[in-house]
Design a protein around this motif. Structure first.
Motif, PDB file in Angstrom:
ATOM      1  N   VAL A   1      49.381  42.125  71.617  1.00  0.00           N
ATOM      2  CA  VAL A   1      48.679  40.896  71.239  1.00  0.00           C
ATOM      3  C   VAL A   1      48.748  39.889  72.386  1.00  0.00           C
ATOM      4  CG1 VAL A   1      48.616  38.952  69.623  1.00  0.00           C
ATOM      5  CG2 VAL A   1      49.087  41.254  68.783  1.00  0.00           C
ATOM      6  N   LEU A   2      49.907  39.785  73.006  1.00  0.00           N
ATOM      7  CA  LEU A   2      50.076  38.886  74.150  1.00  0.00           C
ATOM      8  C   LEU A   2      49.220  39.366  75.333  1.00  0.00           C
ATOM      9  CD1 LEU A   2      51.501  36.361  75.127  1.00  0.00           C
ATOM     10  CD2 LEU A   2      53.429  37.786  75.806  1.00  0.00           C
ATOM     11  N   GLU A   3      49.221  40.655  75.571  1.00  0.00           N
ATOM     12  CA  GLU A   3      48.382  41.209  76.638  1.00  0.00           C
ATOM     13  C   GLU A   3      46.900  40.955  76.355  1.00  0.00           C
ATOM     14  OE1 GLU A   3      49.201  45.321  77.531  1.00  0.00           O
ATOM     15  OE2 GLU A   3      51.335  44.898  77.839  1.00  0.00           O
ATOM     16  N   ASP A   4      46.508  41.089  75.092  1.00  0.00           N
ATOM     17  CA  ASP A   4      45.114  40.817  74.717  1.00  0.00           C
ATOM     18  C   ASP A   4      44.746  39.361  75.001  1.00  0.00           C
ATOM     19  OD1 ASP A   4      44.829  43.435  73.872  1.00  0.00           O
ATOM     20  OD2 ASP A   4      44.982  42.955  71.732  1.00  0.00           O
ATOM     21  N   LEU A   5      45.663  38.463  74.727  1.00  0.00           N
ATOM     22  CA  LEU A   5      45.418  37.042  74.978  1.00  0.00           C
ATOM     23  C   LEU A   5      45.278  36.773  76.475  1.00  0.00           C
ATOM     24  CD1 LEU A   5      45.125  34.152  74.004  1.00  0.00           C
ATOM     25  CD2 LEU A   5      47.609  34.017  73.831  1.00  0.00           C
ATOM     26  N   ILE A   6      46.142  37.375  77.263  1.00  0.00           N
ATOM     27  CA  ILE A   6      46.060  37.224  78.719  1.00  0.00           C
ATOM     28  C   ILE A   6      44.741  37.796  79.232  1.00  0.00           C
ATOM     29  CG2 ILE A   6      47.087  37.968  80.912  1.00  0.00           C
ATOM     30  CD1 ILE A   6      49.820  37.956  79.275  1.00  0.00           C
ATOM     31  N   ASN A   7      44.369  38.966  78.735  1.00  0.00           N
ATOM     32  CA  ASN A   7      43.101  39.572  79.141  1.00  0.00           C
ATOM     33  C   ASN A   7      41.905  38.723  78.719  1.00  0.00           C
ATOM     34  OD1 ASN A   7      44.267  41.774  80.438  1.00  0.00           O
ATOM     35  ND2 ASN A   7      44.323  42.991  78.561  1.00  0.00           N
ATOM     36  N   LEU A   8      41.977  38.123  77.544  1.00  0.00           N
ATOM     37  CA  LEU A   8      40.912  37.229  77.097  1.00  0.00           C
ATOM     38  C   LEU A   8      40.755  36.069  78.075  1.00  0.00           C
ATOM     39  CD1 LEU A   8      38.891  36.095  74.931  1.00  0.00           C
ATOM     40  CD2 LEU A   8      40.858  34.822  74.064  1.00  0.00           C
ATOM     41  N   ALA A   9      41.867  35.446  78.441  1.00  0.00           N
ATOM     42  CA  ALA A   9      41.822  34.316  79.368  1.00  0.00           C
ATOM     43  C   ALA A   9      41.202  34.723  80.699  1.00  0.00           C
ATOM     44  CB  ALA A   9      43.226  33.751  79.575  1.00  0.00           C
ATOM     45  N   ARG A  10      41.616  35.872  81.199  1.00  0.00           N
ATOM     46  CA  ARG A  10      41.105  36.333  82.500  1.00  0.00           C
ATOM     47  C   ARG A  10      39.634  36.734  82.422  1.00  0.00           C
ATOM     48  NH1 ARG A  10      46.545  39.551  84.478  1.00  0.00           N
ATOM     49  NH2 ARG A  10      47.740  37.631  84.820  1.00  0.00           N
ATOM     50  N   THR A  11      39.257  37.359  81.330  1.00  0.00           N
ATOM     51  CA  THR A  11      37.859  37.754  81.152  1.00  0.00           C
ATOM     52  C   THR A  11      36.965  36.532  81.031  1.00  0.00           C
ATOM     53  OG1 THR A  11      38.505  39.812  80.081  1.00  0.00           O
ATOM     54  CG2 THR A  11      36.258  39.035  79.670  1.00  0.00           C
ATOM     55  N   ARG A  12      37.389  35.562  80.226  1.00  0.00           N
ATOM     56  CA  ARG A  12      36.582  34.350  80.059  1.00  0.00           C
ATOM     57  C   ARG A  12      36.513  33.540  81.350  1.00  0.00           C
ATOM     58  NH1 ARG A  12      36.133  33.146  74.416  1.00  0.00           N
ATOM     59  NH2 ARG A  12      35.390  35.130  73.612  1.00  0.00           N
ATOM     60  N   LYS A  13      37.566  33.604  82.137  1.00  0.00           N
ATOM     61  CA  LYS A  13      37.575  32.889  83.416  1.00  0.00           C
ATOM     62  C   LYS A  13      36.528  33.497  84.359  1.00  0.00           C
ATOM     63  CE  LYS A  13      40.856  31.220  86.855  1.00  0.00           C
ATOM     64  NZ  LYS A  13      42.253  31.295  87.307  1.00  0.00           N
ATOM     65  N   LYS A  14      36.432  34.826  84.358  1.00  0.00           N
ATOM     66  CA  LYS A  14      35.475  35.517  85.229  1.00  0.00           C
ATOM     67  C   LYS A  14      34.061  35.485  84.665  1.00  0.00           C
ATOM     68  CE  LYS A  14      38.794  38.783  87.127  1.00  0.00           C
ATOM     69  NZ  LYS A  14      39.258  40.175  87.130  1.00  0.00           N
ATOM     70  N   ASN A  15      33.952  35.569  83.342  1.00  0.00           N
ATOM     71  CA  ASN A  15      32.651  35.631  82.669  1.00  0.00           C
ATOM     72  C   ASN A  15      32.616  34.616  81.529  1.00  0.00           C
ATOM     73  OD1 ASN A  15      31.733  38.049  84.148  1.00  0.00           O
ATOM     74  ND2 ASN A  15      33.374  39.058  83.010  1.00  0.00           N
ATOM     75  N   PRO A  16      32.404  33.352  81.868  1.00  0.00           N
ATOM     76  CA  PRO A  16      32.424  32.302  80.832  1.00  0.00           C
ATOM     77  C   PRO A  16      31.383  32.544  79.743  1.00  0.00           C
ATOM     78  CG  PRO A  16      32.328  31.359  83.040  1.00  0.00           C
ATOM     79  CD  PRO A  16      32.117  32.828  83.192  1.00  0.00           C
ATOM     80  N   ILE A  17      31.749  32.110  78.547  1.00  0.00           N
ATOM     81  CA  ILE A  17      30.836  32.163  77.403  1.00  0.00           C
ATOM     82  C   ILE A  17      30.551  30.718  76.989  1.00  0.00           C
ATOM     83  CG2 ILE A  17      30.597  32.822  74.981  1.00  0.00           C
ATOM     84  CD1 ILE A  17      32.240  35.294  75.593  1.00  0.00           C
ATOM     85  N   LYS A  18      29.285  30.395  76.914  1.00  0.00           N
ATOM     86  CA  LYS A  18      28.880  29.040  76.562  1.00  0.00           C
ATOM     87  C   LYS A  18      29.478  28.629  75.217  1.00  0.00           C
ATOM     88  CE  LYS A  18      24.923  26.079  76.171  1.00  0.00           C
ATOM     89  NZ  LYS A  18      23.781  25.816  75.396  1.00  0.00           N
ATOM     90  N   ASP A  19      29.950  27.403  75.139  1.00  0.00           N
ATOM     91  CA  ASP A  19      30.521  26.808  73.932  1.00  0.00           C
ATOM     92  C   ASP A  19      31.836  27.462  73.486  1.00  0.00           C
ATOM     93  OD1 ASP A  19      28.379  24.983  73.783  1.00  0.00           O
ATOM     94  OD2 ASP A  19      27.178  26.397  72.610  1.00  0.00           O
ATOM     95  N   SER A  20      32.460  28.209  74.371  1.00  0.00           N
ATOM     96  CA  SER A  20      33.741  28.837  74.061  1.00  0.00           C
ATOM     97  C   SER A  20      34.860  27.814  74.253  1.00  0.00           C
ATOM     98  CB  SER A  20      33.975  30.028  74.997  1.00  0.00           C
ATOM     99  OG  SER A  20      35.337  30.374  75.067  1.00  0.00           O
ATOM    100  N   TYR A  21      35.728  27.690  73.250  1.00  0.00           N
ATOM    101  CA  TYR A  21      36.871  26.782  73.347  1.00  0.00           C
ATOM    102  C   TYR A  21      37.777  27.210  74.490  1.00  0.00           C
ATOM    103  CZ  TYR A  21      41.080  24.182  72.059  1.00  0.00           C
ATOM    104  OH  TYR A  21      42.173  23.360  72.066  1.00  0.00           O
ATOM    105  N   THR A  22      37.977  28.497  74.641  1.00  0.00           N
ATOM    106  CA  THR A  22      38.807  29.008  75.736  1.00  0.00           C
ATOM    107  C   THR A  22      38.223  28.589  77.078  1.00  0.00           C
ATOM    108  OG1 THR A  22      39.565  30.875  74.396  1.00  0.00           O
ATOM    109  CG2 THR A  22      39.748  31.103  76.796  1.00  0.00           C
ATOM    110  N   ASN A  23      36.917  28.725  77.246  1.00  0.00           N
ATOM    111  CA  ASN A  23      36.292  28.313  78.499  1.00  0.00           C
ATOM    112  C   ASN A  23      36.375  26.814  78.717  1.00  0.00           C
ATOM    113  OD1 ASN A  23      34.217  31.027  78.244  1.00  0.00           O
ATOM    114  ND2 ASN A  23      35.295  30.569  80.145  1.00  0.00           N
ATOM    115  N   LYS A  24      36.287  26.053  77.651  1.00  0.00           N
ATOM    116  CA  LYS A  24      36.432  24.598  77.775  1.00  0.00           C
ATOM    117  C   LYS A  24      37.814  24.260  78.332  1.00  0.00           C
ATOM    118  CE  LYS A  24      35.898  20.380  75.085  1.00  0.00           C
ATOM    119  NZ  LYS A  24      35.572  19.811  73.789  1.00  0.00           N
ATOM    120  N   LEU A  25      38.840  24.932  77.834  1.00  0.00           N
ATOM    121  CA  LEU A  25      40.205  24.700  78.319  1.00  0.00           C
ATOM    122  C   LEU A  25      40.379  25.194  79.751  1.00  0.00           C
ATOM    123  CD1 LEU A  25      42.214  25.762  75.149  1.00  0.00           C
ATOM    124  CD2 LEU A  25      41.934  23.425  76.016  1.00  0.00           C
ATOM    125  N   LEU A  26      39.814  26.341  80.060  1.00  0.00           N
ATOM    126  CA  LEU A  26      39.931  26.879  81.416  1.00  0.00           C
ATOM    127  C   LEU A  26      39.262  25.980  82.442  1.00  0.00           C
ATOM    128  CD1 LEU A  26      39.236  30.648  80.663  1.00  0.00           C
ATOM    129  CD2 LEU A  26      41.376  29.705  81.592  1.00  0.00           C
TER     130      LEU A  26
END
Length: 91
Positions: free
Chosen positions: A4-29
């Motif tokens: 689960v922790l690895e999935d969260l890290i991968n999510l952060a890295r994926t969203r950083k490389k490939n932002p998704i519009k209106d994503s809360y994670t991308n807003k924080l990044l």
């Protein structure tokens, strides 16, 4: 469990490389100030929930999420943190 922790890290890295519009994670990044404020807010909420013995798991999960996103937004790799912790281990 650590998946689960690895999935969260991968999510952060994926969203950083490939932002998704209106994503809360991308807003924080993207907004390091917001990310920092959220980490501080969530840590305070966790401390308060522990003191009140309520909602501790939810608040702890929020801390993990926001901290991982904050670290990634500031190019602090979890692998480097783990190596540092390992180097501190006493024999």
């Amino acid at each position: 469990m650590l998946n689960v922790l690895e999935d969260l890290i991968n999510l952060a890295r994926t969203r950083k490389k490939n932002p998704i519009k209106d994503s809360y994670t991308n807003k924080l990044l993207k907004d390091k100030n917001l990310s920092k404020e959220k980490v501080l807010e969530e840590i305070n909420e966790l401390i308060e929930s522990v003191d009140k013995n309520s909602n501790k798991i939810h608040e702890a999960a929020d801390v993990f999420y926001h901290l991982i996103i904050y670290l990634e937004s500031n190019d602090i790799k979890i692998e480097d943190i783990m190596a540092e912790l390992k180097s501190r281990k006493k024999q």
